[in-house]
Design an enzyme around this catalytic site. Structure first.
Site, short mmCIF file in Angstrom:
data_model
loop_
_atom_site.label_atom_id
_atom_site.label_comp_id
_atom_site.label_asym_id
_atom_site.label_seq_id
_atom_site.Cartn_x
_atom_site.Cartn_y
_atom_site.Cartn_z
N LYS A 163 0.98 -0.83 -0.32
CA LYS A 163 0.56 0.13 -0.05
C LYS A 163 0.68 1.14 -0.08
O LYS A 163 2.02 1.41 0.94
CB LYS A 163 -1.05 -0.49 1.11
CG LYS A 163 -2.13 1.20 1.32
CD LYS A 163 -2.90 0.97 2.23
CE LYS A 163 -4.01 1.91 2.63
NZ LYS A 163 -5.35 1.80 3.39
N ASP A 210 -14.76 1.78 9.24
CA ASP A 210 -15.34 1.73 7.35
C ASP A 210 -15.72 0.14 6.89
O ASP A 210 -15.01 -0.32 6.49
CB ASP A 210 -14.16 2.40 6.90
CG ASP A 210 -14.13 2.72 5.86
OD1 ASP A 210 -15.79 3.20 5.27
OD2 ASP A 210 -13.89 2.90 4.70
#
Length: 360
Positions: free
Chosen positions: A52, A149
């Site tokens: 990432k 989330d």
């Protein structure tokens, strides 16, 4: 003419400098991407990882530091990865870009659904994925964290290989995932109990009523999101398909019944209410849309079989308006819906195989 020639030469020099800078930047980016892909496809230790990369922008970098902090805490509390949260291997700063390496996972539960023409998961698959999500998020809650989330995009399969079968009625190929082992990912918004709680959290469709009404939130807002996710796995579409607060509340009322008066009294969002009730015009085009696209929760059942009713009982407890009355994840794991889960599946060691499921 002398001045003109002088300016002309300057222009040429500027153009050359710009071309040189562009070539330099492109070569730099190319080498940078090449190095990353080289290590991705030919890692020195032979293990593939997911990388990432967070852009060199201060607000993103700060968010990355917070995420790394959460991931380090997860690694510390669960070194053997028993609780199914994605494992961070390492992180480093590359020319100001924060890079985090993770175990390499497969498609998200959303992408698999999408690539399968939104064909819902079987009840057996829903059961195994639901158990794992509850287990992973309970672990977060036990460690004073709220994910904030949760959505199908943030639940990833460990391996998304599938078998194909042809549906004669629908004249199309359909995929069945071979293994339903999953991991919870994306801790970029995860919040510790003692930290500042942003007013608005969660992606719209998975956002709890206490968040919309700005009544403050904690662990139960994750449970609401899980309820929405399980509905989506079972039916193949989003429960609350909207982008507007008032419409979202109207959908909740159509599916789950009226918002509790205590929440209406407490909220500072009084603009959504009139005389203690939701201010909503049933006869408007939005009113018609909600009426036609939403119905009471139990009317979405695909079968009258007991396990289907048990699933909806679980979803109903997760979609309780009042956060204090909403099902806690420790209790969710003891829910009758999970009684048919094999011992090895409950331990999270083996997937709930498609061929074990005969309910569809």
């Amino acid at each position: 003419t002398h001045t003109h020639t002088h300016t002309h030469t300057h222009t040429h020099i500027y153009i050359y400098i710009y071309i040189y800078i562009y070539i330099y930047i492109y070569i730099y980016i190319y080498i940078y991407i090449y190095i990353i892909f080289f290590f991705f496809f030919f890692p020195p230790g032979g293990a593939h990882v997911a990388l990432k990369i967070i852009k060199n922008v201060e607000k993103y970098k700060e968010a990355a530091r917070l995420e790394i902090n959460v991931l380090e805490k997860i690694n510390e509390k669960d070194p053997d990865n028993k609780f199914l949260c994605v494992q961070m291997y390492d992180w480093f700063d590359y020319h100001g870009h924060m890079c985090i390496s993770f175990e390499l996972l497969a498609l998200s539960t959303f992408d698999f659904l999408k690539e399968n023409n939104y064909l819902p998961y079987s009840i057996g698959h829903v059961r195994h994925m639901a158990y794992q999500i509850c287990l992973a998020v309970k672990f977060l809650h036990d460690n004073k964290l709220t994910h904030t989330d949760l959505k199908p995009e943030n639940i990833l399969f460990v391996n998304s290989d599938f078998t194909m079968s042809y549906n004669v009625e629908k004249k199309r190929e359909e995929r069945t995932v071979k293994s339903t082992a999953v991991r919870v990912v994306d801790f970029g918004s995860a919040t510790f109990d003692h930290e500042h709680h942003s007013t608005i959290v969660s992606t719209r469709h998975y956002r709890a009523p206490e968040v919309i009404l700005e009544l403050g939130w904690s662990h139960p807002c994750d449970v609401w999101s899980i309820g929405c996710i399980l509905f989506e796995y079972y039916l193949g579409f989003t429960l609350f398909q909207t982008h507007d607060n008032r419409e979202h509340l109207a959908m909740m009322e159509r599916i789950l019944g009226p918002v509790p008066s205590r929440m209406i009294r407490k909220t500072r969002k009084q603009k959504y209410f009139y005389r203690g009730r939701l201010d909503w015009d049933e006869s408007s085009s939005a009113g018609k849309y909600v009426r036609e696209n939403c119905k009471p929760l139990r009317r979405y059942l695909l079968s009258e079989a007991e396990e289907h009713h048990q699933l909806f009982d679980l979803i109903e407890s997760m979609l309780e308006y009042e956060p204090s009355k909403r099902l806690a994840l420790a209790d969710s794991l003891k829910h009758p819906f999970f009684e048919n889960l094999g011992i090895s599946e409950a331990a999270g060691t083996k997937s709930w195989e498609g061929n074990r499921d005969i309910s569809r």
